[in-house]
Write a protein that holds these residues in place. Structure first.
Motif, PDB file in Angstrom:
ATOM      1  N   LEU A  16     -12.080 -37.895  27.263  1.00 27.33           N
ATOM      2  CA  LEU A  16     -12.697 -36.704  26.685  1.00 27.33           C
ATOM      3  C   LEU A  16     -13.961 -36.301  27.440  1.00 27.33           C
ATOM      4  CD1 LEU A  16     -12.288 -37.416  22.851  1.00 27.33           C
ATOM      5  CD2 LEU A  16     -10.873 -35.984  24.338  1.00 27.33           C
ATOM      6  N   ASP A  17     -14.760 -37.295  27.829  1.00 28.51           N
ATOM      7  CA  ASP A  17     -15.969 -36.965  28.597  1.00 28.51           C
ATOM      8  C   ASP A  17     -15.613 -36.291  29.918  1.00 28.51           C
ATOM      9  OD1 ASP A  17     -17.498 -38.036  26.616  1.00 28.51           O
ATOM     10  OD2 ASP A  17     -17.805 -39.988  27.602  1.00 28.51           O
ATOM     11  N   ARG A  18     -14.640 -36.873  30.588  1.00 32.43           N
ATOM     12  CA  ARG A  18     -14.220 -36.275  31.858  1.00 32.43           C
ATOM     13  C   ARG A  18     -13.667 -34.855  31.652  1.00 32.43           C
ATOM     14  NH1 ARG A  18     -13.239 -39.504  36.271  1.00 32.43           N
ATOM     15  NH2 ARG A  18     -13.821 -41.718  36.051  1.00 32.43           N
ATOM     16  N   LEU A  19     -12.932 -34.655  30.578  1.00 33.71           N
ATOM     17  CA  LEU A  19     -12.362 -33.346  30.298  1.00 33.71           C
ATOM     18  C   LEU A  19     -13.470 -32.330  30.026  1.00 33.71           C
ATOM     19  CD1 LEU A  19      -9.916 -31.553  29.871  1.00 33.71           C
ATOM     20  CD2 LEU A  19      -9.779 -32.386  27.502  1.00 33.71           C
ATOM     21  N   ASP A  20     -14.473 -32.745  29.280  1.00 33.00           N
ATOM     22  CA  ASP A  20     -15.594 -31.833  29.001  1.00 33.00           C
ATOM     23  C   ASP A  20     -16.276 -31.403  30.296  1.00 33.00           C
ATOM     24  OD1 ASP A  20     -15.115 -31.969  26.306  1.00 33.00           O
ATOM     25  OD2 ASP A  20     -16.617 -33.554  25.927  1.00 33.00           O
ATOM     26  N   VAL A  21     -16.507 -32.366  31.171  1.00 35.13           N
ATOM     27  CA  VAL A  21     -17.183 -32.052  32.431  1.00 35.13           C
ATOM     28  C   VAL A  21     -16.306 -31.157  33.310  1.00 35.13           C
ATOM     29  CG1 VAL A  21     -18.078 -33.041  34.578  1.00 35.13           C
ATOM     30  CG2 VAL A  21     -18.595 -34.126  32.395  1.00 35.13           C
TER      31      VAL A  21
END
Length: 781
Positions: free
Chosen positions: A211-216
């Motif tokens: 999810l963090d990678r997707l947000d970025v």
């Protein structure tokens, strides 16, 4: 023994990392990341962009050196060719890179017994290794290495798997499919897949790392889209909310953020972004591209600050030498736009060398405009000529014309610009400026009929007042008073408040004895022009006097304030000025040249001796220069007298100036330069007696010159004008008779010769005989 030493060394490295991450200042000092209390230069520290805490990835911490250490531990071989070194605090995977087969990684030495320093280390934390497994399964060693670095930075106690590339796949095929969507950049589909699985399995939670990678990644996509749409404020907002994007692994994002700062009038912030790249990022191509991009957005001075961050190359050159020529051209172009900007001499010398050795006319043009903007007219002319020699263009011709105008060579400027006069508004303005300066030359230029015609045609088409006014003065200098009046009237029709044109018209109407027109003009300009109302300058009554044109400001084309009340002149001047009529196939009969008239005018005391030596009259006082001028006239050295009278014209005393202008006119007449004499007569007001005497002498000299050149109609015009001022002498009557004879006007010639012969003139009797020889050749045989 050897393996034991290696294991102990690796343990010491890991222990150092663990201890350093607990004490950031120590770690920064250990790996050269800055002194304690002074964070490394990160773009996210500018303005609204604030660092986040360590739990969010700690993007302020530069993990480049940490990644290098882990790389050395986990892989004995360097990364695949073309791979980028991860230097982001929280590097994000972009589109997947295809690798044929994953190379095995040597098990990390950290599996050896820990060093004593690690005895108190906490237990191994729970780390989400799903991304690690995914990259291992794809054989993507570069991203695998970046992921190891990221996890090591986030979790200091985490130890990479013994063989990361051999980690078996977990049984969660759906999660692997989600990582595939992320790797392919299909973020919307990934969001939908996560939502669908959560809806189907309420107990399942996606990995936080995913999810963090997707947000970025989505933030990056929004930032790029906003940058492409020139929504620069949005770019800055997204960058501030996602500081993990502002690292060397995302240099394209840094470029876009720098541009956004500059476009939102925060140039210093933009410069800071470029400075961050040049200080922290090592990729040579990206560093060079950074300088090129910055040069298109930053001014000359900030660019010099960036160029100080240039690194030397291995061969002794500088890393930006490949683009230095283009940088020089950009800096010189900026100098052309800003006349106050001083470009370093090294850049000027570099461009001069390029212009001399290369084949680009544009380089010479840049130099020409740079010098012209700084009033270095000679250098500007040199480079504009060089540019035209390589490629004749409107820009090169316009620059050369401006340099020629500044050098007081408007005739060549007009010729240079005529071909390009309709190319653009700037080219037209330059051409018209050249025409106005050309027509204002003193003494007037001797222009060919076709040149006068094309100038007049363009002036009429553009309704350009300055040149129309100068046409009036030009016509007056040639004693074409009717033509002069028409040009002045035309200029006034286009610009009714043009006082110089009104003044030219009133003195021309006065000369033509049109008292009603004079009174009308004086009434119209009452209270607006004292010289028109009072006609104080009596030199204006000289028929061919030329009043100096007014100072000209911007020579932009002027729009007419009203339509002309009469048709403007379709020809620049009456044709008789240029026509030389010969009497067909018959022999031209010449009259004996009459002696020059002697003008006797009382003048003040003058020095009769002491001028035999040659000195610079400009060094004398005006009164002494005047005396020296008269002395030189007495010993028949008129050309030196001209210079002496010119120096006397600088006197603040009106009487001295009047005498100097009068004396200079006489000197020009004695030298046979009647046109110059007419101009000299206007340099200071003369009383009516002097003005008339000078004019009589000037007209007589012009008549003789025109007759010697075979311009018989022109000779008659000058004789007619002189006869209006003074009764015609016998010798000039004979000259008139020979003009009629050569024009085959035999009746008029006979009448003139008979009248002159009645006074006992032998020249007139000879003229009668010449007429009989032409009209009755058989009788005389």
């Amino acid at each position: 023994m050897k393996s034991s030493l290696v294991a102990i060394s690796a343990a010491v490295v890991v222990a150092t990392l663990v201890t350093g991450l607990k004490d950031r200042a120590a770690l920064q000092e250990r790996f050269g990341l800055g002194s304690a209390g002074k964070p490394a230069p990160e773009l996210m520290m500018m303005g609204r962009i604030k660092p986040t805490d360590a739990s969010a990835g700690n993007p302020e911490f530069n993990a480049q050196l940490v990644a290098d250490k882990i790389e050395a531990i986990t892989s004995p071989s360097p990364p695949a060719p073309g791979a980028r070194e991860p230097d982001a605090a929280a590097p994000q995977p972009a589109a997947p890179q295809t690798v044929a087969q994953p190379a095995p990684v040597t098990p990390p030495i950290v599996s050896a017994p820990p060093a004593p320093q690690q005895a108190a280390a906490p237990a191994q934390p729970a780390v989400d290794e799903s991304a690690l497994r995914y990259f291992a399964s794809r054989g993507d060693k570069v991203r695998l290495q970046a992921e190891i670095s990221r996890l090591q930075a986030l979790y200091p106690n985490w130890v990479p798997p013994a063989d990361p590339l051999a980690v078996p796949q977990n049984g969660d095929k759906q999660l692997e499919a989600m990582w595939q969507l992320y790797s392919d950049g299909r973020y919307a589909e990934l969001r939908k897949a996560v939502a669908d699985r959560q809806a189907a399995d309420a107990g399942w939670q996606p990995p936080a790392d995913l999810l963090d990678r997707l947000d970025v990644a989505e933030a990056r996509a929004r930032l790029v889209n906003a940058s492409d749409l020139k929504q620069y404020a949005t770019v800055v907002d997204i960058a501030a909310a996602t500081p993990s994007l502002l690292t060397c692994s995302e240099v394209d994002v840094l470029w876009r953020v720098a541009e956004a700062f500059i476009q939102t009038e925060r140039a210093q912030r933009g410069q800071d972004a470029y400075t961050y790249i040049l200080k922290n990022c090592a990729n040579p191509a990206e560093r060079q591209a950074t300088v090129e991009k910055a040069s298109t957005l930053l001014a000359y001075q900030p660019m010099q600050a960036l160029l100080t961050l240039e690194r030397p190359a291995a061969d002794g050159s500088k890393e930006f030498d490949a683009i230095r020529d283009n940088l020089t051209r950009r800096f010189m172009a900026e100098g052309n736009d800003d006349p106050k900007l001083v470009i370093a001499p090294d850049y000027i010398a570099r461009l001069e060398k390029l212009a001399e050795t290369g084949g680009l006319a544009s380089d010479a043009l840049l130099l020409g405009w740079y010098q012209l903007r700084r009033n270095n007219d000679a250098d500007a002319e040199k480079w504009f000529r060089a540019a035209r020699a390589k490629q004749d263009s409107a820009a090169a011709s316009q620059g050369l014309a401006l340099a020629l105008i500044a050098r007081k060579a408007p005739e060549e400027a007009e010729d240079v610009m005529f071909r390009w006069h309709a190319d653009s508004e700037d080219a037209t303005s330059t051409y018209l400026a050249a025409t106005a300066n050309l027509m204002a030359l003193q003494p007037p230029a001797d222009l060919a009929e076709d040149v006068l015609h094309r100038i007049a045609t363009e002036v009429i088409a553009r309704k350009y007042v300055p040149t129309a006014q100068q046409f009036g003065w030009y016509a007056r200098s040639l004693n074409q008073f009717q033509t002069a009046a028409r040009w002045f009237e035309t200029a006034l029709a286009w610009k009714p408040d043009d006082e110089p044109s009104a003044y030219g018209l009133v003195i021309t109407r006065e000369q033509l004895s049109d008292s009603k027109a004079v009174l009308d003009l004086q009434r119209a300009w009452a209270g607006r022009s004292s010289r028109i109302t009072n006609l104080e300058d009596t030199s204006s009554l000289i028929p061919n006097a030329v009043t100096p044109p007014p100072e000209k400001g911007t020579l932009a084309a002027q729009q007419p304030a009203a339509q002309p009340t009469q048709n403007p002149p379709t020809e620049p001047l009456p044709a008789e000025r240029r026509i030389t009529l010969q009497p067909g196939s018959q022999v031209v009969v010449r009259a004996a040249r009459p002696a020059m008239e002697t003008v006797t005018v009382p003048r003040g005391p003058r020095q009769t001796r002491g001028c035999s030596t040659t000195i610079d009259a400009g060094q004398l006082k005006p009164a002494d220069a005047l005396s020296r001028g008269w002395c030189l006239m007495d010993i028949n050295r008129p050309m030196e007298a001209i210079s002496a009278f010119e120096a006397a014209l600088q006197s603040p005393t009106r009487k001295v100036r009047e005498d100097a202008a009068y004396g200079q006119s006489l000197a020009y007449l004695r030298a046979g330069l009647s046109g110059n004499a007419a101009v000299a007569a206007t340099k200071a007001p003369q009383n009516r007696q002097r003005a008339a005497e000078l004019q009589v002498a000037i007209l007589a000299d012009r008549a003789l010159s025109a007759f010697d050149a075979g311009r018989y109609r022109e000779t008659l015009i000058y004789l007619d004008q002189r006869a209006q001022l003074q009764q015609e002498r016998i010798d000039l009557m004979v000259l008139r008779g020979y003009c009629y004879l050569n024009l085959k006007m035999y009746g008029d010639a006979t009448r003139i010769f008979e009248a002159a012969a009645a006074t006992g003139s032998r020249d007139a009797a000879r003229g009668l005989a010449d007429v009989r020889n032409v009209t009755h050749p058989d009788v005389n045989d």
